[in-house]
Design a protein around this motif. Structure first.
Motif, PDB file in Angstrom:
ATOM      1  N   LEU A 123       0.976  -1.146  -0.213  1.00  0.00           N
ATOM      2  CA  LEU A 123      -0.197  -0.023  -0.405  1.00  0.00           C
ATOM      3  C   LEU A 123       1.011   1.367   0.082  1.00  0.00           C
ATOM      4  CD1 LEU A 123      -2.916   1.226   0.475  1.00  0.00           C
ATOM      5  CD2 LEU A 123      -3.049   1.560   3.279  1.00  0.00           C
ATOM      6  N   ALA A 124       1.834   1.071   0.846  1.00  0.00           N
ATOM      7  CA  ALA A 124       3.133   2.070   1.341  1.00  0.00           C
ATOM      8  C   ALA A 124       3.142   2.433  -0.625  1.00  0.00           C
ATOM      9  CB  ALA A 124       3.541   2.444   1.554  1.00  0.00           C
ATOM     10  N   MET A 125       4.270   1.636  -1.247  1.00  0.00           N
ATOM     11  CA  MET A 125       4.939   1.465  -2.395  1.00  0.00           C
ATOM     12  C   MET A 125       3.838   1.960  -2.920  1.00  0.00           C
ATOM     13  SD  MET A 125       7.648   1.884  -1.486  1.00  0.00           S
ATOM     14  CE  MET A 125       8.706   0.778  -0.331  1.00  0.00           C
ATOM     15  N   ILE A 126       2.219   1.285  -3.412  1.00  0.00           N
ATOM     16  CA  ILE A 126       1.584   2.038  -4.529  1.00  0.00           C
ATOM     17  C   ILE A 126       1.511   3.569  -4.246  1.00  0.00           C
ATOM     18  CG2 ILE A 126      -1.000   1.879  -5.165  1.00  0.00           C
ATOM     19  CD1 ILE A 126      -0.926  -1.199  -4.401  1.00  0.00           C
ATOM     20  N   LEU A 127       1.004   3.967  -2.969  1.00  0.00           N
ATOM     21  CA  LEU A 127       0.300   5.775  -2.548  1.00  0.00           C
ATOM     22  C   LEU A 127       1.436   6.475  -3.158  1.00  0.00           C
ATOM     23  CD1 LEU A 127      -0.677   5.128   0.776  1.00  0.00           C
ATOM     24  CD2 LEU A 127      -2.051   5.767  -1.051  1.00  0.00           C
ATOM     25  N   LYS A 131       1.927   8.651  -6.879  1.00  0.00           N
ATOM     26  CA  LYS A 131       2.511  10.316  -6.676  1.00  0.00           C
ATOM     27  C   LYS A 131       3.276  10.812  -7.562  1.00  0.00           C
ATOM     28  CE  LYS A 131       1.112  13.681  -3.904  1.00  0.00           C
ATOM     29  NZ  LYS A 131       0.185  14.960  -4.362  1.00  0.00           N
ATOM     30  N   THR A 132       4.081   9.909  -7.795  1.00  0.00           N
ATOM     31  CA  THR A 132       5.182   9.695  -9.110  1.00  0.00           C
ATOM     32  C   THR A 132       6.421  10.087  -8.131  1.00  0.00           C
ATOM     33  OG1 THR A 132       4.252  12.019  -9.586  1.00  0.00           O
ATOM     34  CG2 THR A 132       3.819  10.576 -10.985  1.00  0.00           C
ATOM     35  N   VAL A 133       6.402   9.757  -6.666  1.00  0.00           N
ATOM     36  CA  VAL A 133       7.375  10.093  -6.191  1.00  0.00           C
ATOM     37  C   VAL A 133       8.504   9.769  -6.807  1.00  0.00           C
ATOM     38  CG1 VAL A 133       8.088   9.668  -3.441  1.00  0.00           C
ATOM     39  CG2 VAL A 133       6.065  10.742  -3.883  1.00  0.00           C
ATOM     40  N   PHE A 134       9.142   8.869  -6.581  1.00  0.00           N
ATOM     41  CA  PHE A 134      10.362   8.049  -6.731  1.00  0.00           C
ATOM     42  C   PHE A 134      11.236   8.621  -7.901  1.00  0.00           C
ATOM     43  CE2 PHE A 134       7.802   4.220  -5.065  1.00  0.00           C
ATOM     44  CZ  PHE A 134       8.166   4.589  -3.845  1.00  0.00           C
ATOM     45  N   ARG A 135       9.967   8.574  -8.927  1.00  0.00           N
ATOM     46  CA  ARG A 135      10.808   9.644 -10.208  1.00  0.00           C
ATOM     47  C   ARG A 135      10.847  11.073 -10.551  1.00  0.00           C
ATOM     48  NH1 ARG A 135      10.237   8.197 -16.125  1.00  0.00           N
ATOM     49  NH2 ARG A 135       9.903   5.944 -15.284  1.00  0.00           N
ATOM     50  N   GLY A 154       1.303  12.270 -12.393  1.00  0.00           N
ATOM     51  CA  GLY A 154       1.127  11.845 -12.231  1.00  0.00           C
ATOM     52  C   GLY A 154       0.345  12.076 -10.785  1.00  0.00           C
ATOM     53  N   GLY A 155      -0.266  11.929 -10.009  1.00  0.00           N
ATOM     54  CA  GLY A 155      -1.211  11.792  -8.458  1.00  0.00           C
ATOM     55  C   GLY A 155      -1.619  10.283  -8.167  1.00  0.00           C
ATOM     56  N   MET A 238       3.424  -2.185 -20.757  1.00  0.00           N
ATOM     57  CA  MET A 238       2.500  -1.171 -19.002  1.00  0.00           C
ATOM     58  C   MET A 238       3.064   0.448 -20.220  1.00  0.00           C
ATOM     59  SD  MET A 238       4.735  -2.742 -15.297  1.00  0.00           S
ATOM     60  CE  MET A 238       3.877  -1.555 -15.237  1.00  0.00           C
ATOM     61  N   ARG A 239       3.203   1.422 -19.603  1.00  0.00           N
ATOM     62  CA  ARG A 239       2.281   2.666 -19.823  1.00  0.00           C
ATOM     63  C   ARG A 239       4.044   3.163 -19.434  1.00  0.00           C
ATOM     64  NH1 ARG A 239      -3.299   5.350 -17.177  1.00  0.00           N
ATOM     65  NH2 ARG A 239      -4.454   3.518 -18.938  1.00  0.00           N
ATOM     66  N   ASP A 240       4.074   4.484 -20.307  1.00  0.00           N
ATOM     67  CA  ASP A 240       5.440   4.993 -20.125  1.00  0.00           C
ATOM     68  C   ASP A 240       5.519   5.657 -18.602  1.00  0.00           C
ATOM     69  OD1 ASP A 240       6.417   4.232 -22.588  1.00  0.00           O
ATOM     70  OD2 ASP A 240       6.575   6.447 -23.666  1.00  0.00           O
ATOM     71  N   GLY A 241       5.942   5.439 -17.967  1.00  0.00           N
ATOM     72  CA  GLY A 241       5.808   6.205 -16.619  1.00  0.00           C
ATOM     73  C   GLY A 241       5.205   5.177 -15.568  1.00  0.00           C
ATOM     74  N   ALA A 242       5.044   4.117 -15.698  1.00  0.00           N
ATOM     75  CA  ALA A 242       4.642   3.263 -14.672  1.00  0.00           C
ATOM     76  C   ALA A 242       5.125   2.534 -14.057  1.00  0.00           C
ATOM     77  CB  ALA A 242       3.690   1.806 -15.505  1.00  0.00           C
ATOM     78  N   VAL A 243       4.851   1.658 -12.890  1.00  0.00           N
ATOM     79  CA  VAL A 243       5.680   1.128 -11.756  1.00  0.00           C
ATOM     80  C   VAL A 243       5.251  -0.282 -11.507  1.00  0.00           C
ATOM     81  CG1 VAL A 243       6.910   1.582  -9.101  1.00  0.00           C
ATOM     82  CG2 VAL A 243       5.687   3.852 -10.427  1.00  0.00           C
TER      83      VAL A 243
END
Length: 338
Positions: A123-127, A131-135, A154-155, A238-243
């Motif tokens: 859940l934490a990693m999905i959130l 939010k595109t936090v890592f990128r 993102g968002g 997978m979409r560009d920017g997907a995780v």
């Protein structure tokens, strides 16, 4: 093991000391001693040795966990009085086979409790991923002169999240996702559309899930038929920017295909598991900037571990009182779960 209190179950604890001390608090261990006649043997947790066979002869319950080992389920043949196996950890596949269920031996596993922190980690990693936090963190660190927040696309609101596998962990994660404004999709061959809807998700096929989701989290069990289930065909969709998030098992993914896709920089990954579990030093995954790599810590660690032991002793208490197990594993579940 009736509820009359006349007979105390005989419990064989086959967990090495280094794990036993982590699993059981002093109060939990005292509870077990009050419930049953307890034998701690063999010290190394190996169940298919002459010493173990001797100890197994009189056991009503075998309490197992991390560090318990058996070459096969044949050790059960040396336990004629055995009524239950209580496992203070997740999978029991390395300890038992179908013959255990054929004999009517009850099996309890702490897979559900061990899965709680996995779902929380996911859940934490999905959130953070939605939010595109890592990128954004990578780009912000590289720029060092400020970051154009308006450039982020993102968002979390309305992001599409795909869950692969409605396993116990997958279902818990689906429940945790309910309060958030995600569009949740799920793939599981044993799940129908109505069941998916009750879990708060839309059932889709695997390729569609990979092609349409912003974040994909893998929660399928490790079975012969699931090895390599995620390959180049899915990852390319997978979409560009997907995780892509993997907290299940590294062997479920074609790792060469994953590395190749990650090297393009097109997608990101959060990997708590890999194949092998500890990567060789030359693996590209160590150095790829678009990979968050953690050391298989999503499951129970630190102060989460005693919960497994306490719940396992609770199962012994239920058996001693003639009550149903809280965490039973049936033959049908054993066939399709890890």
């Amino acid at each position: 093991m009736s509820n009359s209190g006349a007979l105390r179950p005989r419990v064989l604890v086959a967990i090495p000391p280094r794990f036993r001390e982590r699993l059981f608090t002093q109060s939990a261990w005292q509870h077990l001693l009050a419930l049953a006649d307890v034998t701690v043997s063999p010290a190394d947790g190996v169940l298919d040795t002459p010493l173990a066979h001797e100890r197994l002869r009189d056991a009503d319950i075998v309490l197992t966990g991390w560090g318990t080992y058996a070459q096969s389920g044949a050790w059960v043949e040396h336990a004629p009085e055995l009524r239950a196996i209580v496992h203070a950890a997740g999978t029991v596949r390395f300890l038992v086979d179908e013959s255990v269920f054929a004999r009517g031996i009850a099996v309890s596993s702490q897979a559900e409790q061990n899965g709680r922190p996995v779902a929380e980690y996911s859940l934490a990693m999905i959130l953070l991923s939605a939010k595109t936090v890592f990128r954004a963190e990578r780009e912000y660190r590289a720029a060092r002169t400020g970051f154009p927040i308006d450039s982020l696309t993102g968002g979390a609101f309305g992001a599409r999240v795909g869950i692969v596998g409605a396993s116990k962990i997958g279902r818990r994660l689906l429940d945790l996702l309910r309060p958030f404004d995600f569009d949740v999709r799920v793939y599981d061959p044993y799940l129908d559309a109505d069941d998916a809807a009750r879990l708060g998700a839309t059932k889709v096929e695997l390729d569609e899930l990979f092609a349409t989701c912003d974040v994909v989290s893998l929660h399928a069990p490790h079975l012969p038929e699931t090895e390599g289930m995620i390959g180049a065909a899915q990852l390319r969709r997978m979409r560009d920017g997907a995780v892509f998030i993997n907290t299940a098992r590294g062997v479920l993914v074609d790792q060469d295909a994953l590395v190749a896709e990650l090297q393009t920089g097109r997608i990101d990954a959060v990997l708590d598991v890999t194949e092998p579990d500890v990567l060789p030093v030359e693996s590209p995954l160590w150095d790829l900037p678009n990979v968050v790599l953690t050391p298989h810590l999503a499951g129970s660690v630190g102060n989460e571990v005693p919960r497994l032991g306490t719940e396992a002793i609770g199962e012994v208490a239920r058996l001693a009182a003639g009550e149903p197990l809280r965490y039973p594993l049936t033959a049908q579940q054993f066939a399709i779960t890890a």
